[in-house]
Design an enzyme around this catalytic site. Structure first.
Site, PDB file in Angstrom:
ATOM      1  CE1 TYR A 147      -4.083   2.014   0.574  1.00 61.55           C
ATOM      2  CE2 TYR A 147      -2.554   3.364   1.833  1.00 61.55           C
ATOM      3  CZ  TYR A 147      -3.774   3.201   1.200  1.00 61.55           C
ATOM      4  OH  TYR A 147      -4.678   4.239   1.186  1.00 61.55           O
ATOM      5  CG  HIS A 190      -1.047   5.486  -1.593  1.00 61.67           C
ATOM      6  ND1 HIS A 190      -1.541   4.207  -1.556  1.00 61.67           N
ATOM      7  CD2 HIS A 190      -2.104   6.318  -1.720  1.00 61.67           C
ATOM      8  CE1 HIS A 190      -2.858   4.266  -1.646  1.00 61.67           C
ATOM      9  NE2 HIS A 190      -3.225   5.520  -1.750  1.00 61.67           N
ATOM     10  CE1 TYR A 243      -6.218  11.126   1.151  1.00 61.50           C
ATOM     11  CE2 TYR A 243      -6.773  11.793  -1.064  1.00 61.50           C
ATOM     12  CZ  TYR A 243      -6.927  10.934  -0.017  1.00 61.50           C
ATOM     13  OH  TYR A 243      -7.778   9.862  -0.126  1.00 61.50           O
ATOM     14  CD1 TRP A 281      -6.449   4.922  -6.299  1.00 65.40           C
ATOM     15  CD2 TRP A 281      -4.474   4.828  -7.333  1.00 65.40           C
ATOM     16  NE1 TRP A 281      -5.478   4.893  -5.332  1.00 65.40           N
ATOM     17  CE2 TRP A 281      -4.255   4.843  -5.950  1.00 65.40           C
ATOM     18  CE3 TRP A 281      -3.382   4.770  -8.191  1.00 65.40           C
ATOM     19  CZ2 TRP A 281      -2.979   4.794  -5.400  1.00 65.40           C
ATOM     20  CZ3 TRP A 281      -2.116   4.736  -7.633  1.00 65.40           C
ATOM     21  CH2 TRP A 281      -1.925   4.743  -6.254  1.00 65.40           C
ATOM     22  CD1 TRP A 282     -10.716   4.113  -6.321  1.00 70.15           C
ATOM     23  CD2 TRP A 282     -12.662   4.032  -7.403  1.00 70.15           C
ATOM     24  NE1 TRP A 282     -11.418   5.232  -5.974  1.00 70.15           N
ATOM     25  CE2 TRP A 282     -12.626   5.209  -6.620  1.00 70.15           C
ATOM     26  CE3 TRP A 282     -13.791   3.773  -8.168  1.00 70.15           C
ATOM     27  CZ2 TRP A 282     -13.680   6.114  -6.574  1.00 70.15           C
ATOM     28  CZ3 TRP A 282     -14.839   4.679  -8.130  1.00 70.15           C
ATOM     29  CH2 TRP A 282     -14.782   5.835  -7.338  1.00 70.15           C
TER      30      TRP A 282
END
Length: 104
Positions: free
Chosen positions: A18, A22, A41, A76-77
């Site tokens: 993960y 990112h 963010y 992306w999802w």
């Protein structure tokens, strides 16, 4: 400016993956988020429960409404669905959080 927070769920064993994904966030996704007024963010991980906590600023939350319609967001999802809890449309299961305290 609005602050928005949510929680999501990471699957066990994918903590480093993960983070890796990112760290290498796609430039076109980053551009879309900035275009929609998102700034500062950040995503935090509770290593005990694997709960992800996301927080960001939004110039106008209504500008976020069409994000699910953008191809880069859908891609992306799809890219992330193997490592976290997702909905039927492959978007992350995301639970909005209610702010109860803020110290400026």
């Amino acid at each position: 400016m609005s602050r928005i927070a949510m929680k999501m769920q990471l699957f066990k064993g994918f903590e480093e993956e993960y983070k890796r994904r990112h760290t290498a966030i796609w430039p076109e996704l980053k551009a879309l988020l900035k275009e929609r007024g998102i700034s500062q963010y950040s995503i935090w991980l509770d290593e005990e429960t694997l709960t992800l906590f996301a927080c960001f600023y939004s110039e106008d939350p209504e500008l976020l409404d069409d994000l699910p319609e953008h191809e880069v967001m859908k891609k992306w999802w799809t890219y992330m669905k193997d490592i976290m809890a997702t909905n039927a449309d492959e978007s992350p299961v995301s639970v909005p959080l209610k702010e109860v305290f803020y110290l400026e």
